[in-house]
Design a protein around this motif. Structure first.
Motif, PDB file in Angstrom:
ATOM      1  N   MET A 157       0.593  -0.954   0.044  1.00  0.00           N
ATOM      2  CA  MET A 157      -0.385   0.248  -0.305  1.00  0.00           C
ATOM      3  C   MET A 157       0.540   1.412   0.186  1.00  0.00           C
ATOM      4  SD  MET A 157      -3.584   1.182   2.981  1.00  0.00           S
ATOM      5  CE  MET A 157      -0.870   1.892   3.468  1.00  0.00           C
ATOM      6  N   THR A 158       1.552   0.984   0.537  1.00  0.00           N
ATOM      7  CA  THR A 158       2.834   2.495   0.627  1.00  0.00           C
ATOM      8  C   THR A 158       3.776   2.866  -0.437  1.00  0.00           C
ATOM      9  OG1 THR A 158       3.641   1.584   3.303  1.00  0.00           O
ATOM     10  CG2 THR A 158       4.662   3.495   1.865  1.00  0.00           C
ATOM     11  N   ILE A 159       4.103   2.240  -1.568  1.00  0.00           N
ATOM     12  CA  ILE A 159       4.109   2.151  -2.529  1.00  0.00           C
ATOM     13  C   ILE A 159       3.421   3.354  -3.285  1.00  0.00           C
ATOM     14  CG2 ILE A 159       6.145   0.623  -3.073  1.00  0.00           C
ATOM     15  CD1 ILE A 159       4.738  -1.477  -4.006  1.00  0.00           C
ATOM     16  N   GLY A 160       2.103   2.570  -3.300  1.00  0.00           N
ATOM     17  CA  GLY A 160       1.228   2.973  -4.267  1.00  0.00           C
ATOM     18  C   GLY A 160       0.795   4.359  -3.877  1.00  0.00           C
ATOM     19  N   VAL A 161       0.584   4.585  -2.622  1.00  0.00           N
ATOM     20  CA  VAL A 161       0.557   5.722  -2.124  1.00  0.00           C
ATOM     21  C   VAL A 161       1.661   6.759  -2.988  1.00  0.00           C
ATOM     22  CG1 VAL A 161       0.428   7.606   0.320  1.00  0.00           C
ATOM     23  CG2 VAL A 161      -0.930   4.801  -0.190  1.00  0.00           C
ATOM     24  N   LEU A 162       2.554   6.501  -2.450  1.00  0.00           N
ATOM     25  CA  LEU A 162       4.357   7.387  -2.683  1.00  0.00           C
ATOM     26  C   LEU A 162       4.009   7.620  -4.310  1.00  0.00           C
ATOM     27  CD1 LEU A 162       6.912   5.724  -1.349  1.00  0.00           C
ATOM     28  CD2 LEU A 162       5.918   7.664  -0.212  1.00  0.00           C
ATOM     29  N   GLY A 163       3.814   6.862  -4.626  1.00  0.00           N
ATOM     30  CA  GLY A 163       3.351   6.609  -6.481  1.00  0.00           C
ATOM     31  C   GLY A 163       2.087   7.949  -7.439  1.00  0.00           C
ATOM     32  N   VAL A 164       1.229   7.714  -6.095  1.00  0.00           N
ATOM     33  CA  VAL A 164       0.550   8.630  -6.395  1.00  0.00           C
ATOM     34  C   VAL A 164       0.392  10.119  -6.608  1.00  0.00           C
ATOM     35  CG1 VAL A 164      -1.567   7.102  -6.998  1.00  0.00           C
ATOM     36  CG2 VAL A 164      -1.534   8.023  -5.108  1.00  0.00           C
ATOM     37  N   LEU A 165       1.145   9.979  -5.187  1.00  0.00           N
ATOM     38  CA  LEU A 165       1.859  11.382  -4.567  1.00  0.00           C
ATOM     39  C   LEU A 165       2.776  12.483  -5.541  1.00  0.00           C
ATOM     40  CD1 LEU A 165       1.827  11.104  -0.950  1.00  0.00           C
ATOM     41  CD2 LEU A 165      -0.174  12.054  -2.015  1.00  0.00           C
ATOM     42  N   VAL A 166       3.744  11.380  -5.850  1.00  0.00           N
ATOM     43  CA  VAL A 166       4.616  11.602  -6.682  1.00  0.00           C
ATOM     44  C   VAL A 166       3.843  12.501  -7.952  1.00  0.00           C
ATOM     45  CG1 VAL A 166       6.449  11.060  -8.112  1.00  0.00           C
ATOM     46  CG2 VAL A 166       6.353  10.327  -6.017  1.00  0.00           C
TER      47      VAL A 166
ATOM     48  N   LEU B 102       9.581  14.872 -15.117  1.00  0.00           N
ATOM     49  CA  LEU B 102       8.899  14.202 -15.694  1.00  0.00           C
ATOM     50  C   LEU B 102       8.940  12.200 -15.560  1.00  0.00           C
ATOM     51  CD1 LEU B 102       6.429  16.445 -17.692  1.00  0.00           C
ATOM     52  CD2 LEU B 102       5.887  15.275 -15.058  1.00  0.00           C
ATOM     53  N   THR B 103      10.733  13.197 -16.494  1.00  0.00           N
ATOM     54  CA  THR B 103      11.098  11.469 -16.980  1.00  0.00           C
ATOM     55  C   THR B 103      11.742  10.315 -15.351  1.00  0.00           C
ATOM     56  OG1 THR B 103      12.030  12.252 -18.710  1.00  0.00           O
ATOM     57  CG2 THR B 103      12.977   9.896 -18.336  1.00  0.00           C
ATOM     58  N   VAL B 104      12.542  10.994 -14.594  1.00  0.00           N
ATOM     59  CA  VAL B 104      13.200  10.397 -13.483  1.00  0.00           C
ATOM     60  C   VAL B 104      12.240  10.054 -12.515  1.00  0.00           C
ATOM     61  CG1 VAL B 104      14.568  10.082 -11.674  1.00  0.00           C
ATOM     62  CG2 VAL B 104      15.025  11.344 -13.968  1.00  0.00           C
ATOM     63  N   VAL B 105      11.635  11.070 -11.762  1.00  0.00           N
ATOM     64  CA  VAL B 105      10.994  11.366 -10.952  1.00  0.00           C
ATOM     65  C   VAL B 105       8.896  10.646 -11.027  1.00  0.00           C
ATOM     66  CG1 VAL B 105       9.316  12.314  -8.909  1.00  0.00           C
ATOM     67  CG2 VAL B 105      11.999  12.668 -10.211  1.00  0.00           C
ATOM     68  N   VAL B 106       8.002  10.857 -12.004  1.00  0.00           N
ATOM     69  CA  VAL B 106       7.437  10.832 -12.269  1.00  0.00           C
ATOM     70  C   VAL B 106       6.707   9.852 -13.454  1.00  0.00           C
ATOM     71  CG1 VAL B 106       4.714  12.275 -13.506  1.00  0.00           C
ATOM     72  CG2 VAL B 106       6.609  13.568 -12.232  1.00  0.00           C
ATOM     73  N   THR B 107       7.441   9.365 -14.158  1.00  0.00           N
ATOM     74  CA  THR B 107       7.309   8.253 -15.268  1.00  0.00           C
ATOM     75  C   THR B 107       8.112   7.145 -14.547  1.00  0.00           C
ATOM     76  OG1 THR B 107       7.494   9.566 -17.080  1.00  0.00           O
ATOM     77  CG2 THR B 107       7.715   7.015 -16.859  1.00  0.00           C
ATOM     78  N   ALA B 108       9.554   6.955 -15.082  1.00  0.00           N
ATOM     79  CA  ALA B 108      10.653   5.790 -14.223  1.00  0.00           C
ATOM     80  C   ALA B 108      10.342   5.314 -12.916  1.00  0.00           C
ATOM     81  CB  ALA B 108      11.535   5.739 -14.387  1.00  0.00           C
ATOM     82  N   ILE B 109      10.197   5.963 -11.585  1.00  0.00           N
ATOM     83  CA  ILE B 109       9.912   5.428 -10.464  1.00  0.00           C
ATOM     84  C   ILE B 109       7.845   5.444 -10.506  1.00  0.00           C
ATOM     85  CG2 ILE B 109       9.755   6.316  -7.468  1.00  0.00           C
ATOM     86  CD1 ILE B 109      12.723   8.051  -8.883  1.00  0.00           C
ATOM     87  N   ALA B 110       7.602   6.700 -10.567  1.00  0.00           N
ATOM     88  CA  ALA B 110       6.172   6.131 -10.562  1.00  0.00           C
ATOM     89  C   ALA B 110       5.497   5.462 -10.668  1.00  0.00           C
ATOM     90  CB  ALA B 110       5.324   7.976 -10.788  1.00  0.00           C
ATOM     91  N   PHE B 111       5.829   5.152 -12.081  1.00  0.00           N
ATOM     92  CA  PHE B 111       5.375   4.099 -12.776  1.00  0.00           C
ATOM     93  C   PHE B 111       5.107   2.918 -12.625  1.00  0.00           C
ATOM     94  CE2 PHE B 111       4.308   5.242 -17.327  1.00  0.00           C
ATOM     95  CZ  PHE B 111       3.549   6.273 -16.335  1.00  0.00           C
ATOM     96  N   LEU B 112       6.389   2.949 -11.897  1.00  0.00           N
ATOM     97  CA  LEU B 112       7.496   1.093 -11.198  1.00  0.00           C
ATOM     98  C   LEU B 112       6.813   1.216 -10.162  1.00  0.00           C
ATOM     99  CD1 LEU B 112       9.186  -1.326 -10.935  1.00  0.00           C
ATOM    100  CD2 LEU B 112      10.796  -0.003 -10.329  1.00  0.00           C
ATOM    101  N   LEU B 113       6.237   1.970  -8.711  1.00  0.00           N
ATOM    102  CA  LEU B 113       5.207   2.284  -8.066  1.00  0.00           C
ATOM    103  C   LEU B 113       4.102   1.656  -7.905  1.00  0.00           C
ATOM    104  CD1 LEU B 113       6.537   5.137  -6.088  1.00  0.00           C
ATOM    105  CD2 LEU B 113       7.180   2.909  -5.147  1.00  0.00           C
ATOM    106  N   TRP B 114       3.682   2.437  -8.657  1.00  0.00           N
ATOM    107  CA  TRP B 114       2.230   2.077  -9.096  1.00  0.00           C
ATOM    108  C   TRP B 114       2.025   1.185  -9.615  1.00  0.00           C
ATOM    109  CZ3 TRP B 114      -2.548   4.412  -7.741  1.00  0.00           C
ATOM    110  CH2 TRP B 114      -3.997   2.918  -8.770  1.00  0.00           C
ATOM    111  N   TYR B 115       2.489   0.148 -10.858  1.00  0.00           N
ATOM    112  CA  TYR B 115       2.109  -0.828 -11.138  1.00  0.00           C
ATOM    113  C   TYR B 115       2.930  -1.853 -10.236  1.00  0.00           C
ATOM    114  CZ  TYR B 115       1.307   0.274 -15.809  1.00  0.00           C
ATOM    115  OH  TYR B 115       0.966   0.567 -17.196  1.00  0.00           O
ATOM    116  N   SER B 116       3.245  -2.019  -9.052  1.00  0.00           N
ATOM    117  CA  SER B 116       3.673  -2.907  -7.915  1.00  0.00           C
ATOM    118  C   SER B 116       2.519  -2.878  -6.502  1.00  0.00           C
ATOM    119  CB  SER B 116       5.242  -1.991  -6.857  1.00  0.00           C
ATOM    120  OG  SER B 116       5.912  -2.101  -7.994  1.00  0.00           O
TER     121      SER B 116
END
Length: 358
Positions: free
Chosen positions: A1-10, A210-224
């Protein structure tokens, strides 16, 4: 759950940054962002030694559709919708995404939607509507806002099957490459002369973030998060995006504080808490154990040698007892050997027989 929260907050906090690319080519700009994010994820997989299975024939259509709708299509609809509608109305439409995921996620797998995600999605959607404040729109804006909501939901729904086969890292990586290549082709064909432009310092900074934080990191967090929670329960987390965007806007002085914002945040928070509740019935319960006992007891009364091993009913039910083992691990080198979970259930059956229970 934490990783999902971090992803959407980012992602939610990136809204002010996205506005820095207003003058940059839309489609090819997004294509560049996604392609670079795919390279970063690929490098991360290689450096960390994590497996990155290639997409198969079943995955290609989903990845292409995901890139066309949930990534490039969503950004395009979102941008063009704001030309015909006020941002508050577009945001209010996007507030329906959690409800779409709460309903469509289980239905896509042939299951009934659960009350907790649906209730949480309704509350989160109401909270988003309150936070956005609504607004006026022409009919083109309404259509584009609705399409943006559908595209945002497809970003998750189209990835569910790929996640089950490839995992979060591979899904995020290959979808970024698909969006990068597809967006580059479409953008070049649509606008050959103005599709590509060298970004200035402000735009380069925005693209990098947007490339590093919002896409690479956030996408991985969201799909996890989707892989762990399911599309319906993870969907309620979408309500946190406007909350983080509001927080950043208030901190930067880009928006004035209003009491209605407190109500909106409270509704979203309540929706997230309710939507993430897991029913105890989702876990194997007493009825499931009892059913496995009955099947095991009946199976001992039959001559197993008269039936092929592949058709053994216990072997079909064994994953319900021990989902963590593969079929190969369960059987082992000595044939059709029972796992520890099976022995526990059969042991309970033996105890009941010794007590004289039917």
């Amino acid at each position: 759950m934490t990783i999902g929260v971090l992803g959407v907050l980012v992602v939610g906090a990136s809204v002010p940054v996205t506005g820095m690319l207003d003058g940059y080519p839309v489609i090819t700009g997004q294509a560049l962002r996604y392609a670079l994010a795919g390279v970063i994820l690929l490098a991360w997989a290689r450096l960390s030694g994590r497996p990155l299975p290639p997409p198969g024939a079943r995955d290609a259509p989903s990845l292409l559709a995901l890139a066309a709708t949930g990534m490039i299509g969503f950004q395009a609809c979102l941008l063009f919708a704001q030309r015909y509608a006020e941002p508050g109305l577009v945001a209010a439409f996007l507030g329906g995404t959690p409800l779409v995921l709460a309903l469509a996620g289980p239905l896509a797998k042939g299951k009934r939607p659960s009350w907790a995600p649906v209730t949480g999605a309704v509350l989160a959607g109401l909270g988003i509507a309150v936070l956005s404040g609504g607004g006026a729109a022409r009919w083109q804006g309404l259509v584009l806002a609705a399409l943006a909501m559908v595209c945002e939901a497809l970003f998750t729904l189209l990835a569910v099957g790929v996640l089950e086969r490839l995992g979060p890292l591979a899904t995020a990586t290959w979808s970024c490459f698909a969006a990068g290549v597809g967006g580059a082709v479409v953008g070049t064909i649509a606008d050959p002369s103005g599709a590509w432009a060298w970004p200035d310092g402000r735009e380069l900074l925005a693209l990098g973030y947007l490339t590093v934080v919002v896409t690479a990191i956030a996408f991985l967090l969201w799909y996890s998060a989707v892989s762990a929670l399911g599309a319906d329960r993870a969907g309620v987390l979408v309500g946190l995006m406007p909350v983080s965007g509001l927080a950043v806007s208030l901190l930067l002085g880009m928006q004035d504080f209003r009491f209605t914002q407190v109500i909106g945040v409270a509704l979203v928070s309540s929706g997230v808490v309710i939507g993430l509740r897991r029913r105890k019935l989702d876990e194997p319960g007493a009825f499931d154990v009892e059913m496995l006992h009955d099947v095991a007891a009946d199976d001992r009364d039959h001559d197993r040698a008269q039936r092929p091993v592949e058709g053994d009913l216990l072997d079909e039910l064994r994953p319900a007892v021990d989902r963590g083992q593969t079929q190969h691990e369960s059987h082992g080198a000595q044939g059709n050997r029972l796992t520890e979970g099976d022995l526990a259930v059969l042991g309970q059956g033996g105890d009941r027989e010794r007590l004289g229970d039917p």
